[in-house]
Design an enzyme around this catalytic site. Structure first.
Site, PDB file in Angstrom:
ATOM      1  N   TRP A   1      -4.961  -7.039  19.960  1.00 51.42           N
ATOM      2  CA  TRP A   1      -3.754  -7.467  19.249  1.00 51.42           C
ATOM      3  C   TRP A   1      -2.545  -6.646  19.677  1.00 51.42           C
ATOM      4  O   TRP A   1      -2.621  -5.422  19.823  1.00 51.42           O
ATOM      5  CB  TRP A   1      -3.957  -7.279  17.745  1.00 51.42           C
TER       6      TRP A   1
ATOM      7  N   LYS B   1       1.152   4.413  -2.751  1.00 46.53           N
ATOM      8  CA  LYS B   1       0.911   5.820  -2.418  1.00 46.53           C
ATOM      9  C   LYS B   1       2.141   6.692  -2.697  1.00 46.53           C
ATOM     10  O   LYS B   1       2.021   7.850  -3.107  1.00 46.53           O
ATOM     11  CB  LYS B   1       0.475   5.941  -0.958  1.00 46.53           C
TER      12      LYS B   1
ATOM     13  N   ASN C   1      -3.540   8.324  11.096  1.00 47.01           N
ATOM     14  CA  ASN C   1      -4.644   7.401  11.372  1.00 47.01           C
ATOM     15  C   ASN C   1      -5.935   8.188  11.591  1.00 47.01           C
ATOM     16  O   ASN C   1      -6.000   9.021  12.491  1.00 47.01           O
ATOM     17  CB  ASN C   1      -4.343   6.578  12.633  1.00 47.01           C
TER      18      ASN C   1
ATOM     19  N   TYR D   1       0.836  -1.210   0.000  1.00 45.30           N
ATOM     20  CA  TYR D   1       0.000   0.000   0.000  1.00 45.30           C
ATOM     21  C   TYR D   1       0.866   1.254   0.000  1.00 45.30           C
ATOM     22  O   TYR D   1       0.624   2.199  -0.758  1.00 45.30           O
ATOM     23  CB  TYR D   1      -0.926   0.001   1.221  1.00 45.30           C
TER      24      TYR D   1
END
Length: 309
Positions: free
Chosen positions: A203, A141, A166, A137
């Site tokens: 996680w 970009k 984010n 990704y």
């Protein structure tokens, strides 16, 4: 950016694109052009070319992209690099061929090296290895940034790029397999609360630092840059405020009203240890974020509950 001009928002149903449409409409831009992915597959060169030739937009904001969290990036690397490269190639080239006055390409701060000095300045691009889990990704970009710069150099276009950190907010993806960390945690904590589960497993170790910015702030920044920025270099969009994943989980638990335990599974990947972007460039231009994390979490959780209802 002329308010009477025709503005194409690519990806208008997504998290960022939908916020950009709301912002443009709120500022009085009435000539917006949008297409769903079913109506126009931007990965299709011929279809994209035909759309631009027919509509002839004056301005383009590229929020269309294939995005996801660590699980999605690890699971579908080929999709992430192919889809994003094709969307960018087709839109940027068609914008040039059809005389688009200005274009904004949105990316992500994951374009920067995994171990970049903190906070991350725009000039740190291509100074070190990327985070392996989202490298496909990120490379797509980075290619998009370089494409905008190259067209500016060769053809004198006004194509700019911005890299939000984010982000989160209404219309986010809450799928536990493909979403980013914040919406995934919101859903996990909500479902654990409803089911009366004694613990939520998160996680990773909980130690990595992350910065978050509300999508409405990103939309304001995007329109602001279209109106005020002419530079060739990418511009970071962020809050300039960071916290650990553990702190984020505790805040989300509080907002949701979850009373159980939180356990961190350190056997799962953490991703980049720290990712705080330097927002000095956009601050100097005159933009700052307005929505603080606590306020944004409450409104996003409210939106999520409304969708469940």
């Amino acid at each position: 950016m002329d308010k009477g001009g025709k503005v194409f928002v690519a990806g208008h149903r997504g998290l960022v694109g939908s916020a950009i449409v709301r912002e443009l409409e709120g500022q009085g831009y009435g000539n917006l052009v949008v297409r769903t992915s079913k109506e126009l597959d931007l990965r299709d060169q011929a279809a994209t070319a035909a759309f631009f030739a027919a509509e002839r937009p004056d301005y383009v904001l590229v929020a269309a992209a294939k995005v996801g969290g660590i699980v999605a990036n690890n699971s579908y690397p080929a999709d992430f690099i192919y889809d994003n490269l094709m969307i960018q190639n087709n839109v940027v080239h068609s914008a040039y061929l059809n005389g688009v006055k200005k274009l904004l390409l949105l990316g992500s701060t994951c374009i920067y090296p995994k171990m970049a000095p903190q906070p991350i300045k725009e000039e740190y691009l291509l100074t070190g290895p990327l985070e392996p889990t989202n490298e496909p990704y990120a490379i797509a970009k980075i290619a998009g940034i370089k494409m905008c710069q190259s067209y500016n150099r060769q053809y004198g276009t006004r194509f700019i790029s911005a890299m939000p950190t984010n982000l989160y907010g209404p219309n986010d993806n809450f799928d536990l397999t493909t979403s980013h960390v914040l919406p995934a945690l919101l859903r996990k904590f909500h479902e654990a609360k409803v089911a009366g589960e004694p613990e939520v497993v998160v996680w990773g170790s909980g130690t990595p630092y992350r910065e978050f910015v509300h999508v409405d702030d990103v939309a304001r920044a995007s329109v602001f840059l279209m109106q005020n920025y002419e530079g060739n270099e990418p511009v970071n969009i962020g809050s300039g405020v960071e916290l650990t994943i553990k702190e984020l989980a505790l805040k989300i638990g509080e907002v949701v009203g979850y009373r159980g335990d939180i356990r961190f599974d350190a056997s799962k990947p953490d991703g980049t240890p720290r990712k705080l972007c330097d927002v000095a460039r956009i601050h100097e231009l005159g933009w700052r974020h307005q929505i603080e994390l606590e306020e944004g979490l409450k409104s996003t959780y409210g939106w999520y509950l409304s969708q469940l209802a």
